[in-house]
Design an enzyme around this catalytic site. Structure first.
Site, PDB file in Angstrom:
ATOM      1  N   SER A 152      85.449  25.719 -29.094  1.00  0.00           N
ATOM      2  CA  SER A 152      86.484  25.168 -29.972  1.00  0.00           C
ATOM      3  C   SER A 152      87.088  26.268 -30.832  1.00  0.00           C
ATOM      4  O   SER A 152      86.379  27.196 -31.250  1.00  0.00           O
ATOM      5  CB  SER A 152      85.846  24.101 -30.872  1.00  0.00           C
ATOM      6  OG  SER A 152      86.664  23.837 -31.977  1.00  0.00           O
ATOM      7  N   TYR A 177      79.930  20.110 -37.104  1.00  0.00           N
ATOM      8  CA  TYR A 177      80.759  20.260 -35.901  1.00  0.00           C
ATOM      9  C   TYR A 177      80.881  21.734 -35.503  1.00  0.00           C
ATOM     10  O   TYR A 177      80.613  22.110 -34.354  1.00  0.00           O
ATOM     11  CB  TYR A 177      82.152  19.653 -36.116  1.00  0.00           C
ATOM     12  CG  TYR A 177      83.005  19.782 -34.869  1.00  0.00           C
ATOM     13  CD1 TYR A 177      82.716  19.017 -33.737  1.00  0.00           C
ATOM     14  CD2 TYR A 177      84.045  20.695 -34.796  1.00  0.00           C
ATOM     15  CE1 TYR A 177      83.457  19.159 -32.565  1.00  0.00           C
ATOM     16  CE2 TYR A 177      84.787  20.840 -33.638  1.00  0.00           C
ATOM     17  CZ  TYR A 177      84.493  20.069 -32.525  1.00  0.00           C
ATOM     18  OH  TYR A 177      85.221  20.221 -31.370  1.00  0.00           O
TER      19      TYR A 177
HETATM   20  N1  NAP Z   1      90.414  17.529 -28.613  1.00  0.00           N
HETATM   21  C1  NAP Z   1      90.385  18.756 -29.105  1.00  0.00           C
HETATM   22  O1  NAP Z   1      91.383  19.255 -29.661  1.00  0.00           O
HETATM   23  C2  NAP Z   1      89.153  19.588 -28.997  1.00  0.00           C
HETATM   24  C3  NAP Z   1      89.184  20.877 -29.531  1.00  0.00           C
HETATM   25  C4  NAP Z   1      88.067  21.686 -29.358  1.00  0.00           C
HETATM   26  C5  NAP Z   1      86.973  21.240 -28.671  1.00  0.00           C
HETATM   27  N2  NAP Z   1      86.969  19.974 -28.185  1.00  0.00           N
HETATM   28  C6  NAP Z   1      85.766  19.548 -27.464  1.00  0.00           C
HETATM   29  O2  NAP Z   1      86.103  18.889 -26.273  1.00  0.00           O
HETATM   30  C7  NAP Z   1      85.124  17.909 -25.945  1.00  0.00           C
HETATM   31  C8  NAP Z   1      85.783  16.568 -25.681  1.00  0.00           C
HETATM   32  O3  NAP Z   1      86.566  16.239 -26.806  1.00  0.00           O
HETATM   33  P1  NAP Z   1      87.692  15.115 -26.741  1.00  0.00           P
HETATM   34  O4  NAP Z   1      88.821  15.594 -27.547  1.00  0.00           O
HETATM   35  O5  NAP Z   1      87.914  14.681 -25.347  1.00  0.00           O
HETATM   36  O6  NAP Z   1      86.961  13.962 -27.563  1.00  0.00           O
HETATM   37  P2  NAP Z   1      86.933  12.376 -27.338  1.00  0.00           P
HETATM   38  O7  NAP Z   1      88.241  11.903 -26.844  1.00  0.00           O
HETATM   39  O8  NAP Z   1      86.370  11.825 -28.596  1.00  0.00           O
HETATM   40  O9  NAP Z   1      85.890  12.201 -26.149  1.00  0.00           O
HETATM   41  C9  NAP Z   1      84.563  12.542 -26.362  1.00  0.00           C
HETATM   42  C10 NAP Z   1      83.776  12.120 -25.144  1.00  0.00           C
HETATM   43  O10 NAP Z   1      82.388  12.467 -25.379  1.00  0.00           O
HETATM   44  C11 NAP Z   1      81.627  11.280 -25.224  1.00  0.00           C
HETATM   45  N3  NAP Z   1      80.397  11.282 -26.005  1.00  0.00           N
HETATM   46  C12 NAP Z   1      80.230  11.325 -27.349  1.00  0.00           C
HETATM   47  N4  NAP Z   1      78.923  11.240 -27.651  1.00  0.00           N
HETATM   48  C13 NAP Z   1      78.246  11.145 -26.466  1.00  0.00           C
HETATM   49  C14 NAP Z   1      76.887  11.040 -26.089  1.00  0.00           C
HETATM   50  N5  NAP Z   1      75.905  10.977 -27.010  1.00  0.00           N
HETATM   51  N6  NAP Z   1      76.569  10.971 -24.776  1.00  0.00           N
HETATM   52  C15 NAP Z   1      77.526  11.016 -23.839  1.00  0.00           C
HETATM   53  N7  NAP Z   1      78.839  11.087 -24.121  1.00  0.00           N
HETATM   54  C16 NAP Z   1      79.186  11.163 -25.423  1.00  0.00           C
HETATM   55  C17 NAP Z   1      82.548  10.148 -25.632  1.00  0.00           C
HETATM   56  O11 NAP Z   1      82.036   8.927 -25.153  1.00  0.00           O
HETATM   57  P3  NAP Z   1      82.147   7.575 -26.056  1.00  0.00           P
HETATM   58  O12 NAP Z   1      83.485   6.986 -25.691  1.00  0.00           O
HETATM   59  O13 NAP Z   1      80.992   6.760 -25.584  1.00  0.00           O
HETATM   60  O14 NAP Z   1      82.044   7.983 -27.487  1.00  0.00           O
HETATM   61  C18 NAP Z   1      83.807  10.605 -24.930  1.00  0.00           C
HETATM   62  O15 NAP Z   1      83.754  10.336 -23.561  1.00  0.00           O
HETATM   63  C19 NAP Z   1      84.146  17.896 -27.110  1.00  0.00           C
HETATM   64  O16 NAP Z   1      83.023  18.693 -26.781  1.00  0.00           O
HETATM   65  C20 NAP Z   1      84.935  18.554 -28.236  1.00  0.00           C
HETATM   66  O17 NAP Z   1      84.102  19.206 -29.165  1.00  0.00           O
HETATM   67  C21 NAP Z   1      88.022  19.136 -28.324  1.00  0.00           C
END
Ligand code: NAP
Length: 318
Positions: A152, A177
């Site tokens: 990130s 985080y």
């Molecule tokens: N979006 C960004 O700008 C951004 C930036 C930097 C890094 N990231 C990283 O990218 C990754 C995905 O982020 P995103 O933006 O796609 O977030 P998101 O839309 O909130 O999706 C998160 C995903 O992780 C799942 N999850 C959460 N806790 C879990 C657990 N205990 N076991 C299994 N699955 C779990 C969620 O499932 P549920 O629906 O069940 O909660 C969902 O499928 C993360 O690692 C995040 O740190 C994102």
């Protein structure tokens, strides 16, 4: 090699596992892989959310094979769940790649712990993926596959040293985080160093999605249904934010581009948005002493010792 994230190379016959594939980046990464012909173990912690995401892929990629996605229940915050999901994947043969994507993006305001007794953000984002990577190593080695960890930009904004990774003292949601992402990135690079040293032909790569928001992302029933207010607010950030579909590009490129190598860091062109490119990871995540310390923390906390020798033997056909 020129790379068009909208037109991936043919991935027929390849098998991948994506964590957190019911929503966000994990959903779009799964969809992009299926569109290119791959079979994807789509994993999630909630069966209903997983069914909705698989149904969305069937609607949006109508020519995909009926078994293009395989459901897998996997809660990365629960080490028992990680072990049993990994065992069922291992039983299916070689694995070309795993995208270690699931994550808590909006941590709780107060410190919480998992059933294994670990701080929930560190456990979900870092420890569960360390354990999964180790448990899947023989299957990845059998296919000379790769693993992609998700970092990130927050780790460049506030480069906290996770000296107390479980935040027994001084918990804040932002700190939890960022520390979890420093740890995830550092573990990804440390894994690559250890895999090379042990002669295991599995590459470990780190990728990040820039700044990818739900309100900039297409509406998909059961997968992404932002409110009008959310869309309005996210569209105000159009200059720096992108959709989760585009945010998945660097993750998928790191997973499938033959030119992407172990130990590299991939992200969007401008840092927060754009085409996937090789990037330089924040200095703290490249610190080998911090990474080695975090590896020991993860090994002790999960009880998982990566089977480097066994994986090297799988490769030699021993
Ligand atoms: N979006 C960004 O700008 C951004 C930036 C930097 C890094 N990231 C990283 O990218 C990754 C995905 O982020 P995103 O933006 O796609 O977030 P998101 O839309 O909130 O999706 C998160 C995903 O992780 C799942 N999850 C959460 N806790 C879990 C657990 N205990 N076991 C299994 N699955 C779990 C969620 O499932 P549920 O629906 O069940 O909660 C969902 O499928 C993360 O690692 C995040 O740190 C994102």
């Amino acid at each position: 090699m020129t790379w068009d994230p909208r037109s991936l190379p043919d991935l027929s016959g390849r098998t991948y596992l994506v964590t957190g594939s019911n929503a966000g980046l994990g959903y779009f990464a799964s969809e992009q892989l299926v569109r290119a012909g791959a079979t994807v173990f789509m994993s999630a912690r909630h069966p209903n959310r997983l069914s909705a995401a698989r149904a969305a892929i069937r609607r949006r990629v109508p020519d995909a094979a009926p078994d293009a996605t395989e459901p897998l229940i996997l809660d990365t915050s629960n080490l028992g769940s990680v072990r049993s999901a990994a065992a069922s994947v291992r039983g299916r043969g070689g694995l070309d790649g795993v995208l270690l994507n699931a994550g808590i993006v909006h941590p709780p305001k107060e410190r919480e712990t998992t059933i294994d007794g670990h701080e929930v953000v560190f456990a979900t984002n870092a420890l569960g993926h360390y354990a999964l990577g180790g448990e899947l190593l023989p299957a990845l080695a059998a296919a000379s596959g790769r693993m992609v960890w998700v970092g990130s930009v927050s780790t460049a904004l506030t480069p906290y040293d996770p000296i107390d990774p479980q935040l027994a003292e001084g918990y804040s949601s932002w700190r939890a985080y960022v520390q979890s992402k420093v740890a995830t990135t550092a573990l990804g690079f440390e894994a690559d160093r250890r895999l090379r040293a042990a002669g295991v032909p599995v590459a470990s790569i780190v990728a990040h999605p820039g700044y990818s928001t739900r309100g900039r992302t297409a509406g998909i029933t059961g997968v992404n249904e932002p409110s009008r207010v959310k869309r309005f607010a996210d569209n105000l950030q159009a200059a720096i934010a992108q959709s989760k579909e585009h945010g998945a590009w660097p993750l998928v490129r790191a997973l499938v581009d033959p030119d992407a190598l172990g130990g590299e860091f991939w992200g969007p062109r401008t840092g927060t948005r754009g085409e996937p490119r090789r990037r330089t990871a924040p200095r703290i995540t490249r610190d080998e002493a911090i990474a080695a310390r975090l590896w020991e923390v993860a090994r002790t906390a999960t009880g998982v010792r990566w089977p480097f020798e066994k994986a090297a033997a799988v490769t030699r056909g021993a």
